[in-house]
Scaffold this motif. Structure first.
Motif, short mmCIF file in Angstrom:
data_model
loop_
_atom_site.label_atom_id
_atom_site.label_comp_id
_atom_site.label_asym_id
_atom_site.label_seq_id
_atom_site.Cartn_x
_atom_site.Cartn_y
_atom_site.Cartn_z
N LEU A 69 -49.49 -68.56 -15.25
CA LEU A 69 -49.80 -67.84 -16.26
C LEU A 69 -48.20 -66.99 -16.25
O LEU A 69 -47.44 -66.94 -15.29
CB LEU A 69 -50.34 -66.90 -15.68
CG LEU A 69 -51.05 -65.75 -17.06
CD1 LEU A 69 -51.84 -66.65 -17.90
CD2 LEU A 69 -51.98 -65.17 -16.07
N GLU A 70 -47.28 -67.63 -17.66
CA GLU A 70 -45.96 -66.61 -18.37
C GLU A 70 -46.03 -65.07 -17.84
O GLU A 70 -45.61 -64.68 -18.74
CB GLU A 70 -45.55 -67.16 -19.22
CG GLU A 70 -45.22 -68.76 -19.25
CD GLU A 70 -44.44 -69.48 -18.17
OE1 GLU A 70 -43.12 -68.28 -17.73
OE2 GLU A 70 -43.88 -70.36 -18.13
N THR A 71 -46.42 -64.41 -16.42
CA THR A 71 -46.74 -63.20 -16.79
C THR A 71 -45.18 -61.85 -17.14
O THR A 71 -45.58 -61.06 -17.18
CB THR A 71 -47.50 -62.60 -15.56
OG1 THR A 71 -46.38 -63.18 -14.66
CG2 THR A 71 -48.21 -63.24 -15.24
N HIS A 84 -48.83 -58.85 -21.81
CA HIS A 84 -49.33 -58.35 -22.55
C HIS A 84 -51.06 -59.49 -22.48
O HIS A 84 -51.94 -59.06 -22.00
CB HIS A 84 -49.87 -57.31 -23.46
CG HIS A 84 -48.41 -56.48 -23.64
ND1 HIS A 84 -48.91 -55.21 -22.80
CD2 HIS A 84 -47.07 -56.30 -23.98
CE1 HIS A 84 -47.50 -54.71 -22.58
NE2 HIS A 84 -46.93 -55.11 -23.17
N THR A 85 -50.36 -60.71 -23.28
CA THR A 85 -51.11 -61.94 -23.56
C THR A 85 -51.23 -62.45 -22.46
O THR A 85 -52.64 -63.09 -22.33
CB THR A 85 -49.94 -63.17 -24.22
OG1 THR A 85 -49.91 -62.51 -25.41
CG2 THR A 85 -51.22 -63.93 -24.67
N SER A 86 -50.81 -62.63 -21.15
CA SER A 86 -51.08 -62.90 -20.03
C SER A 86 -52.50 -61.83 -18.52
O SER A 86 -53.49 -62.92 -18.87
CB SER A 86 -50.12 -62.80 -18.84
OG SER A 86 -49.18 -63.81 -19.44
N LYS A 87 -51.97 -60.53 -19.17
CA LYS A 87 -52.91 -59.59 -19.24
C LYS A 87 -54.12 -59.83 -19.69
O LYS A 87 -55.35 -60.51 -19.01
CB LYS A 87 -52.67 -58.29 -18.64
CG LYS A 87 -53.80 -57.42 -18.48
CD LYS A 87 -53.01 -56.03 -18.23
CE LYS A 87 -53.50 -55.23 -18.00
NZ LYS A 87 -55.32 -54.03 -19.08
N ALA A 88 -54.60 -60.00 -20.84
CA ALA A 88 -55.15 -60.19 -21.65
C ALA A 88 -56.13 -60.83 -21.50
O ALA A 88 -57.76 -61.24 -22.06
CB ALA A 88 -54.75 -60.18 -23.32
N PHE A 89 -55.23 -62.69 -21.51
CA PHE A 89 -56.12 -64.09 -20.87
C PHE A 89 -56.16 -63.81 -19.83
O PHE A 89 -57.89 -64.27 -19.50
CB PHE A 89 -54.97 -64.93 -20.95
CG PHE A 89 -55.79 -66.48 -21.32
CD1 PHE A 89 -56.51 -66.64 -22.55
CD2 PHE A 89 -55.98 -67.09 -19.66
CE1 PHE A 89 -56.71 -67.88 -22.68
CE2 PHE A 89 -56.12 -68.69 -20.10
CZ PHE A 89 -57.37 -68.56 -20.89
N LEU A 107 -46.32 -70.75 -38.48
CA LEU A 107 -47.16 -69.48 -37.79
C LEU A 107 -46.02 -69.22 -36.32
O LEU A 107 -45.53 -70.62 -36.20
CB LEU A 107 -48.10 -69.55 -37.73
CG LEU A 107 -49.59 -69.88 -38.76
CD1 LEU A 107 -50.82 -70.45 -38.28
CD2 LEU A 107 -49.92 -67.98 -39.30
N ALA A 108 -46.34 -68.66 -36.18
CA ALA A 108 -45.57 -68.47 -34.37
C ALA A 108 -46.93 -67.85 -33.42
O ALA A 108 -48.19 -66.74 -33.99
CB ALA A 108 -44.39 -66.97 -34.41
N GLY A 109 -47.02 -68.25 -31.94
CA GLY A 109 -47.53 -67.88 -30.74
C GLY A 109 -47.29 -67.21 -29.82
O GLY A 109 -45.85 -68.12 -29.67
N ASN A 110 -47.35 -66.93 -29.01
CA ASN A 110 -47.19 -66.70 -28.10
C ASN A 110 -47.62 -67.09 -26.17
O ASN A 110 -48.34 -67.36 -26.30
CB ASN A 110 -47.93 -65.63 -27.75
CG ASN A 110 -48.05 -63.93 -27.95
OD1 ASN A 110 -46.80 -63.47 -29.24
ND2 ASN A 110 -48.94 -63.09 -27.78
N HIS A 111 -46.02 -68.16 -25.93
CA HIS A 111 -46.38 -69.08 -24.84
C HIS A 111 -46.36 -67.91 -23.62
O HIS A 111 -45.13 -67.60 -23.13
CB HIS A 111 -45.06 -69.74 -25.10
CG HIS A 111 -44.71 -70.32 -23.16
ND1 HIS A 111 -43.53 -70.55 -23.11
CD2 HIS A 111 -45.77 -71.21 -23.41
CE1 HIS A 111 -43.35 -71.46 -22.26
NE2 HIS A 111 -44.92 -71.38 -22.37
N PHE A 112 -47.40 -68.64 -23.75
CA PHE A 112 -48.36 -67.10 -22.05
C PHE A 112 -48.50 -68.20 -20.52
O PHE A 112 -48.95 -68.03 -19.96
CB PHE A 112 -48.92 -66.30 -22.97
CG PHE A 112 -50.41 -67.13 -23.20
CD1 PHE A 112 -51.24 -66.88 -22.32
CD2 PHE A 112 -50.37 -68.21 -24.08
CE1 PHE A 112 -52.93 -67.83 -21.93
CE2 PHE A 112 -52.14 -68.47 -24.07
CZ PHE A 112 -52.73 -68.50 -22.97
#
Length: 138
Positions: free
Chosen positions: A16-18, A23-28, A101-106
């Motif tokens: 996980l790319e914390t 924020h994405t890592s925490k939400a996931f 589109l662009a997405g968060n690499h997490f």
């Protein structure tokens, strides 16, 4: 944080790319274990995705890309297209019917990269596969 991803019959180690996507890592993490179905992408190239409709992770863009490398897992938080998680197994130019589109690499897959292509091809030719993200057993 180390993760285990089970996609169809294949198991992968991942991280996980914390630091890069906190924020994405925490939400996931709050939603793990996370289960779904992967289907082959329509417009983006060599990738599989989990369509999530109007699901809201409550995050904005961070560490975002339109060209994830094989083994990169990205979260598109929604907006002009539906929320989704995409896993690149080859060349990807992340897009939808409305354009790029662009997405968060997490998440980054760290083992079994040679099997990712097999996951993609199995999904393309045999249909949806189950997927599960969970904390690695240490």
């Amino acid at each position: 944080m180390k993760l285990t991803i089970t996609a169809g019959p294949y198991v992968f180690d991942a991280v996980l790319e914390t630091e890069k996507a906190p924020h994405t890592s925490k939400a996931f993490l709050e939603r793990m274990p996370f289960e779904g179905k992967i289907v082959h992408v329509r417009w983006s190239g060599e990738g599989v995705w989990i369509p999530l409709g109007d699901f809201d992770f409550g995050v904005n863009y961070e560490n975002h890309t339109s060209h994830p490398a094989p083994g990169h897992v990205i979260l598109y938080p929604g907006g002009i297209s539906e929320t989704e998680i995409l896993i690149a197994y080859g060349g990807v130019a992340f897009s939808s019917k409305v354009g790029q589109l662009a997405g968060n690499h997490f998440i980054t897959i760290t083992s079994g990269l040679d099997k990712l292509y097999e996951v993609g091809r199995k999904t393309l030719w045999e249909g949806a596969q189950s997927i599960r993200f969970e904390a690695a057993q240490i």
